[in-house]
Design a protein around this motif. Sequence first.
Motif, PDB file in Angstrom:
ATOM      1  N   ASP A 178       0.959  -1.302   0.132  1.00  0.00           N
ATOM      2  CA  ASP A 178      -0.142  -0.080  -0.020  1.00  0.00           C
ATOM      3  C   ASP A 178       0.687   1.275   0.081  1.00  0.00           C
ATOM      4  O   ASP A 178       0.549   2.300  -0.708  1.00  0.00           O
ATOM      5  CB  ASP A 178      -0.946  -0.133   1.332  1.00  0.00           C
ATOM      6  CG  ASP A 178      -1.689   1.289   1.490  1.00  0.00           C
ATOM      7  OD1 ASP A 178      -2.180   1.753   0.266  1.00  0.00           O
ATOM      8  OD2 ASP A 178      -2.348   1.670   2.309  1.00  0.00           O
ATOM      9  N   MET A 179       1.895   1.367   0.847  1.00  0.00           N
ATOM     10  CA  MET A 179       2.782   2.358   0.852  1.00  0.00           C
ATOM     11  C   MET A 179       3.477   2.732  -0.439  1.00  0.00           C
ATOM     12  O   MET A 179       3.701   3.859  -0.923  1.00  0.00           O
ATOM     13  CB  MET A 179       3.946   2.111   1.996  1.00  0.00           C
ATOM     14  CG  MET A 179       3.299   2.066   3.401  1.00  0.00           C
ATOM     15  SD  MET A 179       4.460   1.797   4.623  1.00  0.00           S
ATOM     16  CE  MET A 179       5.619   3.075   4.819  1.00  0.00           C
TER      17      MET A 179
ATOM     18  N   THR B  62       0.592   3.719  -3.515  1.00  0.00           N
ATOM     19  CA  THR B  62      -0.354   4.968  -3.073  1.00  0.00           C
ATOM     20  C   THR B  62       0.342   5.954  -2.498  1.00  0.00           C
ATOM     21  O   THR B  62      -0.034   6.926  -2.701  1.00  0.00           O
ATOM     22  CB  THR B  62      -1.346   4.399  -2.235  1.00  0.00           C
ATOM     23  OG1 THR B  62      -0.959   4.230  -0.914  1.00  0.00           O
ATOM     24  CG2 THR B  62      -2.325   3.377  -2.874  1.00  0.00           C
TER      25      THR B  62
ATOM     26  N   ARG C 109       1.102   6.253   0.546  1.00  0.00           N
ATOM     27  CA  ARG C 109       0.539   6.388   1.879  1.00  0.00           C
ATOM     28  C   ARG C 109       1.857   6.667   2.848  1.00  0.00           C
ATOM     29  O   ARG C 109       2.783   6.026   2.935  1.00  0.00           O
ATOM     30  CB  ARG C 109       0.029   5.086   2.419  1.00  0.00           C
ATOM     31  CG  ARG C 109      -0.831   5.261   3.785  1.00  0.00           C
ATOM     32  CD  ARG C 109      -1.590   4.046   4.180  1.00  0.00           C
ATOM     33  NE  ARG C 109      -2.211   4.172   5.469  1.00  0.00           N
ATOM     34  CZ  ARG C 109      -3.280   3.516   5.929  1.00  0.00           C
ATOM     35  NH1 ARG C 109      -3.672   2.523   5.135  1.00  0.00           N
ATOM     36  NH2 ARG C 109      -3.587   3.712   7.170  1.00  0.00           N
TER      37      ARG C 109
ATOM     38  N   TYR D 132       2.652   7.325   7.018  1.00  0.00           N
ATOM     39  CA  TYR D 132       2.537   6.907   8.291  1.00  0.00           C
ATOM     40  C   TYR D 132       2.950   8.149   9.077  1.00  0.00           C
ATOM     41  O   TYR D 132       4.367   8.409   9.300  1.00  0.00           O
ATOM     42  CB  TYR D 132       2.758   5.699   8.862  1.00  0.00           C
ATOM     43  CG  TYR D 132       2.023   4.551   8.412  1.00  0.00           C
ATOM     44  CD1 TYR D 132       0.772   4.009   8.979  1.00  0.00           C
ATOM     45  CD2 TYR D 132       2.073   3.871   7.065  1.00  0.00           C
ATOM     46  CE1 TYR D 132       0.054   3.194   8.410  1.00  0.00           C
ATOM     47  CE2 TYR D 132       1.397   2.777   6.588  1.00  0.00           C
ATOM     48  CZ  TYR D 132       0.326   2.492   7.205  1.00  0.00           C
ATOM     49  OH  TYR D 132      -0.393   1.610   7.030  1.00  0.00           O
TER      50      TYR D 132
END
Length: 273
Positions: free
Chosen positions: A173-174, A177, A179, A181
């Motif tokens: 996912d990171m 996209t 993303r 944290y």
Amino acid sequence: MPVSRHSIADLVAMPFDYITLRAEDRVLVATLNRAAKRNALDRQFVEELYDLFHAIEGSEVRAVVVAAEGDHFCAGLDLVEHHREDRSATDFMYICRRWHSAFDRIQHCGVPVIGALKGAVVGGGLELATAFHIRVADTSAYFALPEGQRGIFTGGGATVRVARLVGEGRMIDMMLTGRVYSGEEAVAVGLCQYLVDADECEARAIKIAHRAAENPPLSNFAITSGIAHIGNMPSADAFFAEAFIAGITNTQEDSKERLAAFTNKTAPKTVKP
């Protein structure tokens, strides 16, 4: 443990362009010092990390703190250098293998390594940070793997170290996209173990390092290297290795003295780091 080769004074005197060093008693503080490039890692920077942690192995140092100058811990691979070099696939494969060697040196240098993280901890910077044993992040720190958006792939060990911390799904996912944290969410998924105010990060990392440095060196060596190696083994082999390491560590003289103090109720009380 290896025979000591370097004193802390020897290490502090090592001539690096991108790393500054100072001693805090038995703790070595290594500060990434390429702030104008957000501490991005070029070929020389990686070589300096390799040389430093090779020298730390078997030295008088009992713990290491890795901090950074500027607003960011590390923005990862120096993409400007990479683009200008116009490397072949073979060239870049060897660059990746050198990163692996340098970060393995960090993880397996034999003493606890604590990171003081702020700002960008992205791409290769996250790969570097996940080679540390403990990560202290301040409230400005953010963690990302933007390789997908750059049209590249991780090459410094993220597929092993980051995936182990957060799981394959989160890592994918990171990368797909972008993303990011940060804050309590970064703690919750395992990217860091401590979250502190911006002006407390390095001091907290040093405090934790001093706490770990109080342990017997053999115990710290077993913890920082043994657990990682055991994690790569099938269960039966892992149980055997655990028993073998415990047999050596739990019968050392330091262990006998500390267990005697515990039995006699003279051991110091456990307190929060």
